[in-house]
Design a protein around this motif. Structure first.
Motif, PDB file in Angstrom:
ATOM      1  N   VAL A  46      16.684 -17.068  80.721  1.00  0.00           N
ATOM      2  CA  VAL A  46      17.881 -16.189  80.682  1.00  0.00           C
ATOM      3  C   VAL A  46      19.104 -16.901  80.122  1.00  0.00           C
ATOM      4  CG1 VAL A  46      19.821 -15.456  82.323  1.00  0.00           C
ATOM      5  CG2 VAL A  46      17.126 -15.579  82.927  1.00  0.00           C
ATOM      6  N   SER A  47      19.389 -18.111  79.848  1.00  0.00           N
ATOM      7  CA  SER A  47      20.140 -18.961  79.158  1.00  0.00           C
ATOM      8  C   SER A  47      20.009 -18.822  77.733  1.00  0.00           C
ATOM      9  CB  SER A  47      20.382 -20.309  79.779  1.00  0.00           C
ATOM     10  OG  SER A  47      19.330 -21.119  79.536  1.00  0.00           O
ATOM     11  N   LEU A  48      18.929 -18.653  77.356  1.00  0.00           N
ATOM     12  CA  LEU A  48      18.496 -18.440  75.801  1.00  0.00           C
ATOM     13  C   LEU A  48      19.053 -17.027  75.439  1.00  0.00           C
ATOM     14  CD1 LEU A  48      17.105 -19.719  73.298  1.00  0.00           C
ATOM     15  CD2 LEU A  48      14.982 -18.598  74.170  1.00  0.00           C
ATOM     16  N   VAL A  49      18.551 -15.940  76.146  1.00  0.00           N
ATOM     17  CA  VAL A  49      18.764 -14.796  75.936  1.00  0.00           C
ATOM     18  C   VAL A  49      20.467 -14.673  75.968  1.00  0.00           C
ATOM     19  CG1 VAL A  49      19.177 -12.354  76.793  1.00  0.00           C
ATOM     20  CG2 VAL A  49      16.783 -13.790  76.936  1.00  0.00           C
ATOM     21  N   VAL A  50      21.198 -15.276  76.829  1.00  0.00           N
ATOM     22  CA  VAL A  50      22.780 -15.202  76.716  1.00  0.00           C
ATOM     23  C   VAL A  50      23.229 -15.840  75.544  1.00  0.00           C
ATOM     24  CG1 VAL A  50      24.777 -15.907  77.907  1.00  0.00           C
ATOM     25  CG2 VAL A  50      22.911 -15.264  79.376  1.00  0.00           C
ATOM     26  N   VAL A  51      22.563 -16.895  75.261  1.00  0.00           N
ATOM     27  CA  VAL A  51      22.897 -17.838  74.077  1.00  0.00           C
ATOM     28  C   VAL A  51      22.841 -16.978  72.788  1.00  0.00           C
ATOM     29  CG1 VAL A  51      22.545 -19.802  72.653  1.00  0.00           C
ATOM     30  CG2 VAL A  51      22.972 -20.017  74.964  1.00  0.00           C
ATOM     31  N   VAL A  52      21.688 -16.456  72.616  1.00  0.00           N
ATOM     32  CA  VAL A  52      21.425 -15.837  71.620  1.00  0.00           C
ATOM     33  C   VAL A  52      22.305 -14.515  71.350  1.00  0.00           C
ATOM     34  CG1 VAL A  52      19.641 -14.249  70.503  1.00  0.00           C
ATOM     35  CG2 VAL A  52      19.060 -16.123  71.419  1.00  0.00           C
ATOM     36  N   LEU A  53      22.535 -13.744  72.550  1.00  0.00           N
ATOM     37  CA  LEU A  53      23.577 -12.625  72.485  1.00  0.00           C
ATOM     38  C   LEU A  53      25.049 -13.208  72.059  1.00  0.00           C
ATOM     39  CD1 LEU A  53      22.584 -10.054  73.865  1.00  0.00           C
ATOM     40  CD2 LEU A  53      24.183 -10.499  75.838  1.00  0.00           C
ATOM     41  N   PHE A  54      25.378 -14.081  72.585  1.00  0.00           N
ATOM     42  CA  PHE A  54      26.556 -14.722  71.970  1.00  0.00           C
ATOM     43  C   PHE A  54      26.686 -15.081  70.365  1.00  0.00           C
ATOM     44  CE2 PHE A  54      28.149 -15.841  76.247  1.00  0.00           C
ATOM     45  CZ  PHE A  54      29.449 -15.444  76.377  1.00  0.00           C
ATOM     46  N   PHE A  55      25.447 -15.416  69.870  1.00  0.00           N
ATOM     47  CA  PHE A  55      25.441 -15.688  68.464  1.00  0.00           C
ATOM     48  C   PHE A  55      25.713 -14.353  67.730  1.00  0.00           C
ATOM     49  CE2 PHE A  55      23.967 -20.019  69.330  1.00  0.00           C
ATOM     50  CZ  PHE A  55      25.058 -20.694  68.310  1.00  0.00           C
ATOM     51  N   LEU A  56      25.003 -13.412  68.445  1.00  0.00           N
ATOM     52  CA  LEU A  56      24.954 -11.922  67.822  1.00  0.00           C
ATOM     53  C   LEU A  56      26.418 -11.324  68.058  1.00  0.00           C
ATOM     54  CD1 LEU A  56      21.776 -10.509  69.195  1.00  0.00           C
ATOM     55  CD2 LEU A  56      22.126 -11.345  66.945  1.00  0.00           C
ATOM     56  N   LEU A  57      26.950 -11.719  69.016  1.00  0.00           N
ATOM     57  CA  LEU A  57      28.503 -11.126  69.181  1.00  0.00           C
ATOM     58  C   LEU A  57      29.309 -11.765  68.101  1.00  0.00           C
ATOM     59  CD1 LEU A  57      29.226 -11.193  73.031  1.00  0.00           C
ATOM     60  CD2 LEU A  57      29.136  -9.105  71.502  1.00  0.00           C
ATOM     61  N   ALA A  58      29.120 -13.207  67.770  1.00  0.00           N
ATOM     62  CA  ALA A  58      29.857 -13.685  66.955  1.00  0.00           C
ATOM     63  C   ALA A  58      29.844 -13.412  65.540  1.00  0.00           C
ATOM     64  CB  ALA A  58      29.491 -15.489  67.094  1.00  0.00           C
ATOM     65  N   ILE A  59      28.367 -13.145  65.041  1.00  0.00           N
ATOM     66  CA  ILE A  59      28.081 -12.733  63.749  1.00  0.00           C
ATOM     67  C   ILE A  59      28.567 -11.106  63.597  1.00  0.00           C
ATOM     68  CG2 ILE A  59      26.045 -11.979  62.272  1.00  0.00           C
ATOM     69  CD1 ILE A  59      24.766 -14.559  63.687  1.00  0.00           C
TER      70      ILE A  59
END
Ligand code: ADP
Ligand code: SF4
Ligand code: MG
Lengths: 333, 415
Positions: A46-59
């Motif tokens: 779950v934390s991996l998914v959330v972290v990936v999501l944050f990177f997508l948001l940031a990009i």
């Protein structure tokens, strides 16, 4: 001996050519095991998914801004009452402004948070890379060279830790900014402030990495492949960075994920102290600092950035812990 | 090569697990000693001390770990010398000092007219091509993050042995020489078994075409059947490329076939050295005799029919504070007073046989009076003897002299 040993079997398997042996052995490789362990851990996934999501948001934020789909900078006082607070309930949440509007300027809160995430994560990543770079190099050299080199690096670590960082950071911010602007030639204002913050976080953050890496190197150094490369006449540089470094990616990865969230909150703390990127350019830190003034009059405006920072910190930390458990099941730290 | 290895193993399929030596004897003739071969590497009085430092800020030196304390031996060109002793005797340290992984504390290592012990790091690099090492642990001696190809290519690249575009070809040749599939160059070490990994380590050592290889317990980590295969490989390579081996092992069974000359080491010193016959059939040192009694097929001969093993009690004492006099005395079944007072000199007692013991003799035939008392100028208890004067030529030399100490006449003389 009557039954052919497994050794002989594998000889035969390899000599026959097909990949029968390979498939069987690869499934045992430490990397595969680590991935399997990681996948089994729900929280880590779950934390991996959330972290990936944050990177997508940031990009995606800068792209959306460029495409004019979100605008974190546009003031709109029509959305505010005479005290500068958002009109309407829940901080001005509406179809146009999903997370409400900013008190004082009437800018879209979602756009600012979204774009702010980009700046905050960029600062954190840049600072992490600097800290990791210094820490990894210092740790490898310290651990592998030993002797007086190790002693000097050890003293440098002690000194850095003993330094009253926050105090010096504030006291020196004028000098530091001047240095960044004049010597490094970074444009005055937010660019210079960003460089200063990144530099300070990086230059003070490397010590933990150096210690972890040094510890790992001390044990790697005893592995015979290090002696073997000495034996064939490899240079120090080659031994440090071609032989030892590739064996450090696991602790490096873990430290990286654990250091990132620390720097996201550090950026927020520095913002609060008045150092760093300032409005109108948003960062999670300066949004939160600004929002503190409205904590009781426009609670949601304060709540969202606080929540966002908390989610980033928690998810990165969970990911780092999960990686550590998966890569190092014995948990010797 | 791989095929021949398999025949070796299949040929020994028996109910009872054979020793390495038995397996080996069926494949190749044992390596024979060439008494006239010139020495390619001569180690004289080599010492390797590690400083012991106090803890705290000022780390003062408080003592020395005397891991290797004055060993001398000559390695004949294309020949092999076995270096045997229990774990902790300083064998690896000796090997690492000889190959200059460590800077020796004292002594000399003569190789082609140069002294490796004192040579600078810059001068050392080209000499790395001549003296190589095979490591003990096939699981830690290969970098898990490098492919087999890049591991074997590393020495070629570092020394520019072959043009860049021929590196791969040479790597594949080397893999083939050590009996591995040359197409497996892009695999990682964890895809290979222990024996195969050891072959990769051998290929890496061979890449520079060395004249001398120090093999530090190259088969200790392997199963008995694989041990034989690897030793066979080393023997083939030795014959094909005329490489001199210093073969380190912790028991006498492994080196018997491969090494026509064997040095037995105890706590940093060589206690007995000699040709195969002197060591296996005519050992004169109690420590060698104890080691031999642990070798299954030698047991009977040496113990004269008594099959029980001579038990060595306790561990090797700490090399920080070794026992006075003879270092073996704390565990020696026949130690006497003189043993704690004087260190026994390494005396030549045969054409190619030296022993360091005050009471040298075959098992059960050790003399009652110390044979060395006269040489040392002391009485039988080791107290200074005013009537005698110590012999002057007791300094350890590598190799063997034409004259030696006659055990019957108790004096140095020519045979
Ligand atoms: N780098 C080192 N620093 C300090 N002591 C060492 C070092 N290497 C080996 N020793 C000590 O030297 C002695 C001999 O070790 P070693 O040469 O490894 O023995 P062997 O290979 O015969 O088992 C041991 O007591 C060991 O603890
Ligand atoms: S000198 Fe003494 S203690 Fe040493 S091996 Fe000989 S008899 Fe034993
Ligand atoms: Mg050893």
């Amino acid at each position: 001996m009557t039954a052919p040993s497994s050794e002989l079997d594998s000889h035969l398997a390899v000599d026959r050519g097909p990949d029968t042996l390979l498939t069987e052995v690869v499934s045992k490789s430490p990397m595969r095991l680590a991935v399997a362990r990681f996948r089994k851990d729900k929280l880590s996934m779950v934390s991996l998914v959330v972290v990936v999501l944050f990177f997508l948001l940031a990009i995606s934020a800068p792209i959306l801004v460029a495409a004019d789909l979100i605008d974190p900078l546009k003031n709109d006082t029509d959305l505010l009452d005479e005290y500068g607070l958002p009109l309407g309930s829940f901080g001005g949440i509406s179809g146009d402004h999903w997370l409400g509007v900013e008190p004082g300027g009437g800018r879209d809160a979602l756009a600012r948070l979204w774009y702010g995430t980009t700046f905050s994560l960029s600062i954190a990543i840049a600072a992490t890379i600097i800290a990791m770079f210094i820490g990894v190099v210092a740790g490898i050299v310290s651990g592998a060279a030993g002797g007086w080199v190790d002693a000097i690096i050890g003293r440098a670590i002690d000194l850095t830790l003993a330094f009253p960082q926050t105090l010096m950071l504030l006291a020196l911010s004028a000098v530091g900014l001047a240095f960044v602007e004049e010597i490094l030639g970074v444009p005055r204002g937010n660019p210079a402030a960003a460089v200063y913050v990144v530099g300070v976080l990086g230059l003070f953050g490397w010590t933990a990495v150096a210690r972890i890496v040094r510890g790992q190197v001390l044990s790697l150094r005893e592995r015979e492949f290090v002696q073997a490369s000495q034996m064939i006449g490899a240079s120090r540089f080659r031994i440090y960075f071609r032989e030892i470094l590739p064996n450090l990616w696991a602790p490096i990865l873990v430290t990286f994920t654990l250091m990132m969230p620390a720097f996201v909150s550090a950026e927020a703390a520095l913002s609060f102290l008045g150092v760093g990127i300032s409005a109108p350019t948003p960062t999670l830190g300066n949004i939160l600092t600004d929002a503190l003034r409205y904590a009781d009059s426009a609670f949601l405006y304060f709540f969202f950035p606080a929540l966002l920072i908390a989610i980033i910190v928690v998810s990165f930390n969970l990911l780092g812990d999960g990686l550590r458990d998966a890569l190092d099941p014995k948990g010797h730290r | 090569m791989a095929e021949s290895d398999q025949t070796v193993t299949e040929g020994t399929a028996a109910e009872e697990v054979p020793t390495v030596d038995e397996v080996l004897s069926q494949a190749h003739a044992a390596s024979e000693l060439d008494p006239d071969a010139p020495a390619v590497l001569t180690v004289s009085n080599l010492r390797m001390y590690f400083p012991v430092r106090s803890t705290g800020i000022i780390r003062r030196k408080v003592g020395d770990i005397q891991a290797v304390d004055g060993i001398s031996l000559a390695l004949p060109k294309g020949g092999s010398v076995g270096l045997v002793g229990e774990s902790g005797c300083g064998k690896s340290t000796a090997g690492r000092a000889i190959t200059r992984l460590y800077q020796p504390t004292a002594g000399s290592i003569e190789f082609e007219g140069r002294d490796l012990a004192t040579i600078s790091n810059r001068e050392l690099k080209p000499l790395r091509r001549e003296v190589q090492m095979i490591f003990q642990d096939p699981y830690s001696s290969l970098n898990p993050r490098h492919t087999v190809g890049s591991i074997v290519a590393a020495p070629l690249r570092i020394h520019n042995v072959v043009p860049k575009n021929q590196t791969l070809k040479r790597v594949q040749e080397l893999l083939e020489v050590v009996g591995l599939n040359p197409e497996h160059y892009n695999r990682y070490p964890n895809e290979f078994s222990g024996g195969q990994r050891q072959r990769i380590g051998i290929a890496r050592a061979l890449a520079l075409q060395p004249k001398v290889i120090v093999a530090d317990e190259p088969v200790s980590a392997l199963d008995v059947s694989i041990q034989a295969q690897v030793i066979n490989l080393l023997q083939d390579l030795q014959r094909e490329f005329d490489i001199a081996f210093l073969f380190i092992a912790h028991d006498l069974a492994v080196v018997r076939h491969f090494c026509p000359e064997i040095a037995v080491m105890y706590l940093g010193k060589i206690v007995e050295i000699g040709d195969r016959d002197s060591i296996y059939n005519n050992a004169h040192h109690p420590y060698t005799q104890a080691l031999l009694s642990a070798v299954p097929d030698v047991k009977q001969a040496i113990t004269g029919g008594r099959r029980e093993r001579i038990q060595l009690t306790g561990d090797v004492p700490s090399p920080i504070d070794p026992p006075s006099g003879c270092r073996f005395r704390t565990r020696c079944p026949i130690a006497q007073e003189i043993c704690s007072r004087h260190e026994p000199p390494l005396l030549q007692i045969g054409r190619r046989h030296k022993v360091a013991c005050h009471f040298p003799g075959r098992l059960g035939e050790h003399p009652h009076a110390p044979l060395t008392a006269g040489l040392l100028g002391v009485d039988a208890e080791g107290r200074p003897d005013p009537g005698a004067s110590p012999s002057s030529d007791l300094v350890e030399q590598p190799g063997y002299a034409d004259t030696w100490f006659d055990l019957d006449k108790k004096s140095i003389g020519r045979a």
